[in-house]
Design an enzyme around this catalytic site. Structure first.
Site, PDB file in Angstrom:
ATOM      1  N   GLN A   1      -3.422   2.273  15.125  1.00 21.69           N
ATOM      2  CA  GLN A   1      -2.382   2.654  14.163  1.00 21.69           C
ATOM      3  C   GLN A   1      -1.461   3.734  14.728  1.00 21.69           C
ATOM      4  O   GLN A   1      -0.231   3.614  14.653  1.00 21.69           O
ATOM      5  CB  GLN A   1      -3.056   3.165  12.886  1.00 21.69           C
ATOM      6  CG  GLN A   1      -2.092   3.609  11.791  1.00 21.69           C
ATOM      7  CD  GLN A   1      -2.783   4.437  10.702  1.00 21.69           C
ATOM      8  OE1 GLN A   1      -3.996   4.459  10.599  1.00 21.69           O
ATOM      9  NE2 GLN A   1      -1.989   5.115   9.912  1.00 21.69           N
TER      10      GLN A   1
ATOM     11  N   ARG B   1      -7.599   3.730  13.587  1.00 23.24           N
ATOM     12  CA  ARG B   1      -6.706   4.873  13.801  1.00 23.24           C
ATOM     13  C   ARG B   1      -6.070   4.889  15.181  1.00 23.24           C
ATOM     14  O   ARG B   1      -4.905   5.273  15.327  1.00 23.24           O
ATOM     15  CB  ARG B   1      -7.470   6.189  13.595  1.00 23.24           C
ATOM     16  CG  ARG B   1      -8.035   6.376  12.214  1.00 23.24           C
ATOM     17  CD  ARG B   1      -6.943   6.453  11.166  1.00 23.24           C
ATOM     18  NE  ARG B   1      -7.528   6.695   9.846  1.00 23.24           N
ATOM     19  CZ  ARG B   1      -6.883   6.489   8.717  1.00 23.24           C
ATOM     20  NH1 ARG B   1      -5.635   6.029   8.730  1.00 23.24           N
ATOM     21  NH2 ARG B   1      -7.462   6.712   7.562  1.00 23.24           N
TER      22      ARG B   1
ATOM     23  N   GLU C   1      -9.507  12.685   8.224  1.00 24.66           N
ATOM     24  CA  GLU C   1      -9.320  14.007   7.617  1.00 24.66           C
ATOM     25  C   GLU C   1     -10.602  14.833   7.720  1.00 24.66           C
ATOM     26  O   GLU C   1     -10.569  16.011   8.089  1.00 24.66           O
ATOM     27  CB  GLU C   1      -8.944  13.863   6.138  1.00 24.66           C
ATOM     28  CG  GLU C   1      -7.629  13.157   5.906  1.00 24.66           C
ATOM     29  CD  GLU C   1      -7.424  12.858   4.435  1.00 24.66           C
ATOM     30  OE1 GLU C   1      -7.379  13.809   3.638  1.00 24.66           O
ATOM     31  OE2 GLU C   1      -7.332  11.675   4.073  1.00 24.66           O
TER      32      GLU C   1
ATOM     33  N   TYR D   1       1.327   5.620  -0.386  1.00 24.67           N
ATOM     34  CA  TYR D   1       0.888   6.812   0.365  1.00 24.67           C
ATOM     35  C   TYR D   1       1.245   7.977  -0.538  1.00 24.67           C
ATOM     36  O   TYR D   1       2.278   8.607  -0.382  1.00 24.67           O
ATOM     37  CB  TYR D   1       1.674   6.819   1.686  1.00 24.67           C
ATOM     38  CG  TYR D   1       1.333   7.881   2.695  1.00 24.67           C
ATOM     39  CD1 TYR D   1       0.147   7.825   3.422  1.00 24.67           C
ATOM     40  CD2 TYR D   1       2.224   8.915   2.984  1.00 24.67           C
ATOM     41  CE1 TYR D   1      -0.136   8.774   4.385  1.00 24.67           C
ATOM     42  CE2 TYR D   1       1.939   9.869   3.951  1.00 24.67           C
ATOM     43  CZ  TYR D   1       0.764   9.786   4.648  1.00 24.67           C
ATOM     44  OH  TYR D   1       0.483  10.731   5.617  1.00 24.67           O
TER      45      TYR D   1
ATOM     46  N   ASP E   1       0.836  -1.196   0.000  1.00 30.17           N
ATOM     47  CA  ASP E   1       0.000   0.000   0.000  1.00 30.17           C
ATOM     48  C   ASP E   1       0.875   1.252   0.000  1.00 30.17           C
ATOM     49  O   ASP E   1       1.716   1.428   0.882  1.00 30.17           O
ATOM     50  CB  ASP E   1      -0.934  -0.003   1.209  1.00 30.17           C
ATOM     51  CG  ASP E   1      -2.091   0.968   1.015  1.00 30.17           C
ATOM     52  OD1 ASP E   1      -2.406   1.302  -0.142  1.00 30.17           O
ATOM     53  OD2 ASP E   1      -2.682   1.398   2.023  1.00 30.17           O
TER      54      ASP E   1
ATOM     55  N   THR F   1      -4.548   6.503   0.278  1.00 33.68           N
ATOM     56  CA  THR F   1      -5.784   7.279   0.330  1.00 33.68           C
ATOM     57  C   THR F   1      -5.763   8.388  -0.719  1.00 33.68           C
ATOM     58  O   THR F   1      -4.762   9.061  -0.904  1.00 33.68           O
ATOM     59  CB  THR F   1      -5.952   7.912   1.723  1.00 33.68           C
ATOM     60  OG1 THR F   1      -5.898   6.875   2.684  1.00 33.68           O
ATOM     61  CG2 THR F   1      -7.278   8.642   1.830  1.00 33.68           C
TER      62      THR F   1
ATOM     63  N   ASP G   1      -8.952   0.572   2.328  1.00 32.14           N
ATOM     64  CA  ASP G   1      -7.947   0.155   3.304  1.00 32.14           C
ATOM     65  C   ASP G   1      -8.464   0.519   4.695  1.00 32.14           C
ATOM     66  O   ASP G   1      -8.161   1.577   5.235  1.00 32.14           O
ATOM     67  CB  ASP G   1      -6.624   0.873   2.997  1.00 32.14           C
ATOM     68  CG  ASP G   1      -5.547   0.538   4.018  1.00 32.14           C
ATOM     69  OD1 ASP G   1      -5.629  -0.531   4.646  1.00 32.14           O
ATOM     70  OD2 ASP G   1      -4.629   1.372   4.189  1.00 32.14           O
TER      71      ASP G   1
ATOM     72  N   ARG H   1       1.527  15.810  13.215  1.00 30.31           N
ATOM     73  CA  ARG H   1       2.641  16.775  13.340  1.00 30.31           C
ATOM     74  C   ARG H   1       2.157  18.141  12.851  1.00 30.31           C
ATOM     75  O   ARG H   1       2.445  18.537  11.720  1.00 30.31           O
ATOM     76  CB  ARG H   1       3.834  16.345  12.461  1.00 30.31           C
ATOM     77  CG  ARG H   1       4.461  15.000  12.802  1.00 30.31           C
ATOM     78  CD  ARG H   1       5.492  14.598  11.747  1.00 30.31           C
ATOM     79  NE  ARG H   1       4.880  14.440  10.437  1.00 30.31           N
ATOM     80  CZ  ARG H   1       4.256  13.319  10.017  1.00 30.31           C
ATOM     81  NH1 ARG H   1       4.214  12.275  10.790  1.00 30.31           N
ATOM     82  NH2 ARG H   1       3.704  13.275   8.834  1.00 30.31           N
TER      83      ARG H   1
ATOM     84  N   GLU I   1      -9.311   4.358  -1.771  1.00 30.07           N
ATOM     85  CA  GLU I   1      -8.099   4.120  -2.572  1.00 30.07           C
ATOM     86  C   GLU I   1      -8.495   3.440  -3.872  1.00 30.07           C
ATOM     87  O   GLU I   1      -9.600   2.938  -4.023  1.00 30.07           O
ATOM     88  CB  GLU I   1      -7.113   3.200  -1.830  1.00 30.07           C
ATOM     89  CG  GLU I   1      -6.647   3.737  -0.493  1.00 30.07           C
ATOM     90  CD  GLU I   1      -5.407   3.014   0.049  1.00 30.07           C
ATOM     91  OE1 GLU I   1      -4.673   2.380  -0.754  1.00 30.07           O
ATOM     92  OE2 GLU I   1      -5.184   3.088   1.269  1.00 30.07           O
TER      93      GLU I   1
ATOM     94  N   LYS J   1      -3.903  -1.874  10.348  1.00 30.98           N
ATOM     95  CA  LYS J   1      -4.240  -2.011   8.931  1.00 30.98           C
ATOM     96  C   LYS J   1      -4.473  -3.452   8.484  1.00 30.98           C
ATOM     97  O   LYS J   1      -4.961  -3.670   7.381  1.00 30.98           O
ATOM     98  CB  LYS J   1      -3.080  -1.456   8.080  1.00 30.98           C
ATOM     99  CG  LYS J   1      -2.787   0.014   8.289  1.00 30.98           C
ATOM    100  CD  LYS J   1      -3.782   0.879   7.545  1.00 30.98           C
ATOM    101  CE  LYS J   1      -3.327   2.324   7.526  1.00 30.98           C
ATOM    102  NZ  LYS J   1      -4.219   3.154   6.734  1.00 30.98           N
TER     103      LYS J   1
ATOM    104  N   THR K   1      -8.801  -5.460   4.169  1.00 29.66           N
ATOM    105  CA  THR K   1      -8.684  -4.547   3.034  1.00 29.66           C
ATOM    106  C   THR K   1      -9.650  -5.081   1.990  1.00 29.66           C
ATOM    107  O   THR K   1      -9.554  -6.244   1.611  1.00 29.66           O
ATOM    108  CB  THR K   1      -7.254  -4.566   2.450  1.00 29.66           C
ATOM    109  OG1 THR K   1      -6.323  -4.272   3.484  1.00 29.66           O
ATOM    110  CG2 THR K   1      -7.107  -3.555   1.322  1.00 29.66           C
TER     111      THR K   1
ATOM    112  N   GLU L   1     -10.490   4.090   4.078  1.00 37.52           N
ATOM    113  CA  GLU L   1      -9.611   4.883   3.222  1.00 37.52           C
ATOM    114  C   GLU L   1     -10.023   4.650   1.777  1.00 37.52           C
ATOM    115  O   GLU L   1     -10.013   3.513   1.295  1.00 37.52           O
ATOM    116  CB  GLU L   1      -8.130   4.506   3.431  1.00 37.52           C
ATOM    117  CG  GLU L   1      -7.597   5.033   4.761  1.00 37.52           C
ATOM    118  CD  GLU L   1      -6.084   4.904   4.914  1.00 37.52           C
ATOM    119  OE1 GLU L   1      -5.465   4.127   4.150  1.00 37.52           O
ATOM    120  OE2 GLU L   1      -5.532   5.578   5.802  1.00 37.52           O
TER     121      GLU L   1
ATOM    122  N   HIS M   1      -3.786  14.162   1.125  1.00 31.79           N
ATOM    123  CA  HIS M   1      -3.992  13.248   2.261  1.00 31.79           C
ATOM    124  C   HIS M   1      -2.814  13.339   3.226  1.00 31.79           C
ATOM    125  O   HIS M   1      -3.005  13.406   4.446  1.00 31.79           O
ATOM    126  CB  HIS M   1      -4.144  11.809   1.738  1.00 31.79           C
ATOM    127  CG  HIS M   1      -4.162  10.768   2.824  1.00 31.79           C
ATOM    128  ND1 HIS M   1      -5.191  10.643   3.733  1.00 31.79           N
ATOM    129  CD2 HIS M   1      -3.257   9.802   3.148  1.00 31.79           C
ATOM    130  CE1 HIS M   1      -4.929   9.649   4.569  1.00 31.79           C
ATOM    131  NE2 HIS M   1      -3.763   9.115   4.237  1.00 31.79           N
TER     132      HIS M   1
HETATM  133 CA    CA Z   1      -3.824   3.145   3.010  1.00 31.56          CA
END
Ligand code: CA
Length: 450
Positions: free
Chosen positions: A253, A250, A387, A142, A140, A373, A246, A156, A214, A266, A270, A212, A147
């Site tokens: 994760q 959270r 998000e 990113y 997978d 995502t 996916d 962050r 995707e 994760k 899926t 997610e 995203h």
């Molecule tokens: Ca993903």
């Protein structure tokens, strides 16, 4: 990149009348592949090609001998219970099957092979799907910068984008065994989380379950160990694309992810949509790769070429909807919560293949690669609830019922949809990737909780 040919002609129609209906996902220009059998039967699974509301049974078509030459060879491989051998045969075989079936399904086609094919149609309403290929490996990526920025702000706030994001397509090796077909029942996972402000982690049901949005893409021909796939050859290794969800826990994760990346957050499920839309069918919808105006870093030479810049992107329209228990009980339409396009993805699928193999890693026919995502540039184009709800701090309201959500609740059904349309080309669709979130506690969870 596939060039346009007569199978993309927007004026082409099929004698399968449902394929010509406005808004149909599966007109004659699409011809996506899946693996299926009749519902409730113990028949062998075999390949099928969607046309309107029907599926061409490739096992029956093979037995009837409707194609000859390379087309017959491709048909024999695609009639197997998994498409791996067909995928390994490469672009000439994929093209022979598509073009052979296109000619037989075209309005006005006639002859004994057309009559034989007519007897190979099975209503899609009467079938069950299996995974289209035996997936040995699932990776997978990113690769949406929107995203990455949206999620980065949650983790962050001062420095949302990691320093590597604009230099390489980031990925982790996912879990192939828990890739399932759209519709497969699954439960809210249990695991370990560190609640905000707590001194020690807790074990329990995921409190922040998310989807997610995707796309997945299937590797056709592989590459040998130690032999990277150059960017200019990467597209020829990609068979086609599907929708991919996916599912993400959270709270688990974000507690477990540093320093090695996602694990239990994760690996519980899926899901993918049943139909693989081929790269040849997607040819009218190729768009330039996302521009990178200065001072953004430009890709290193091995991830850069003119063809990828000119047409490395794919313009697939995507939506996510949530249907709650209340929507179902009151007969209301599901609430759309996101709408975007895959055209905004920062890295292209060809760049993902090249990055995956540049160190010598060997891809195999049937390997599944997820794009990561897909979020577009505006807030309503976010492809995950983490998000949309700004890390769970701002609830969203579901149209229809007015219920609110920060993350998913038991009883929610999440559906991804995808399609391509533009003036001068036939609209084609991916169908749906849909999954219902059942209640949390299973017998197995109960044993762990003691
Ligand atoms: Ca993903």
């Amino acid at each position: 990149m596939t060039e346009l040919n007569h199978t993309h002609s927007p004026s082409a129609t099929s004698w399968v009348a449902s394929a010509n209906a406005a808004g149909c996902d599966f007109p004659i220009q699409n011809l996506p592949l899946a693996v299926f059998r009749r519902t409730g039967s113990h028949e062998a699974f075999r390949g099928g090609v969607a046309i309107g509301d029907q599926v061409v049974d490739l096992g029956a078509a093979r037995a009837a001998g409707v194609l000859s030459g390379l087309g017959a060879q491709a048909l024999a491989a695609a009639a197997e219970p998994a498409l791996n051998h067909f995928l390994a045969e490469g672009p000439s075989a994929w093209r022979a099957l598509r073009h052979g079936l296109f000619d037989l399904l075209l309005t006005g086609a006639s002859g004994p092979n057309v009559d034989a094919l007519r007897a190979c149609l099975v209503p899609q309403a009467d079938i069950d799907f299996s995974l289209p290929a035996t997936i040995a490996n699932y990776t997978d990526f990113y690769t949406s910068i929107h995203h990455a920025r949206n999620v980065g702000k949650v983790i962050r706030p001062d420095d949302p984008l990691t320093p590597n994001f604009q230099w390489l397509p980031i990925a982790y090796h996912g879990r192939a065994s828990s890739v399932v077909m759209s519709g497969t029942a699954f439960h809210r996972p249990h695991g370990q989380a560190m609640p905000p402000g707590a001194k020690a982690p807790v074990y329990g049901a995921c409190a922040r379950l998310d989807y997610e949005l995707e796309m997945g893409f299937f590797i056709g021909t592989g590459n040998a160990l130690g032999e990277p796939v150059p960017l200019g050859e990467a597209e020829a290794h990609i068979f086609g694309m599907c929708l991919l969800n996916d599912w993400s826990a959270r709270d688990h994760q974000f507690w477990e992810m540093n320093p090695l990346g996602p694990f239990l957050g994760k690996n519980f499920c899926t899901s993918i949509s049943p139909w693989i839309v081929t790269m040849e069918a997607l040819a009218p919808y190729r768009v330039p790769a996302v521009e990178r105006p200065a001072p953004e870093p430009q890709p290193l030479a091995y991830l850069d070429n003119a063809g990828n810049n000119a047409a490395g992107g794919v313009d697939v329209q995507l939506t996510v909807s949530i249907e709650s228990a209340q929507h179902r009980a009151r007969g209301l339409s599901p609430a759309e919560v996101s709408r975007t396009s895959f055209r905004h993805q920062y890295w292209t699928i060809a760049q993902m293949v090249t990055q995956h193999t540049v160190g010598g890693c060997n891809l195999q026919p049937g390997d599944l690669l997820g794009t990561g995502t897909i979020s577009g540039p505006t807030p309503s184009e976010a492809g995950a609830m983490v998000e949309l709800s700004r890390g769970g701090t701002q609830a969203i309201t579901l149209a229809g019922t007015g219920e609110t959500r920060t993350f998913l609740q038991d009883g929610d059904t999440v559906a991804l949809r995808g399609w391509c349309e533009k003036p001068g080309a036939a609209r084609i669709g991916f169908g749906e990737c849909r999954q219902h979130l059942a209640t949390a506690f299973t017998k197995a969870n109960a044993r762990c909780a003691r």
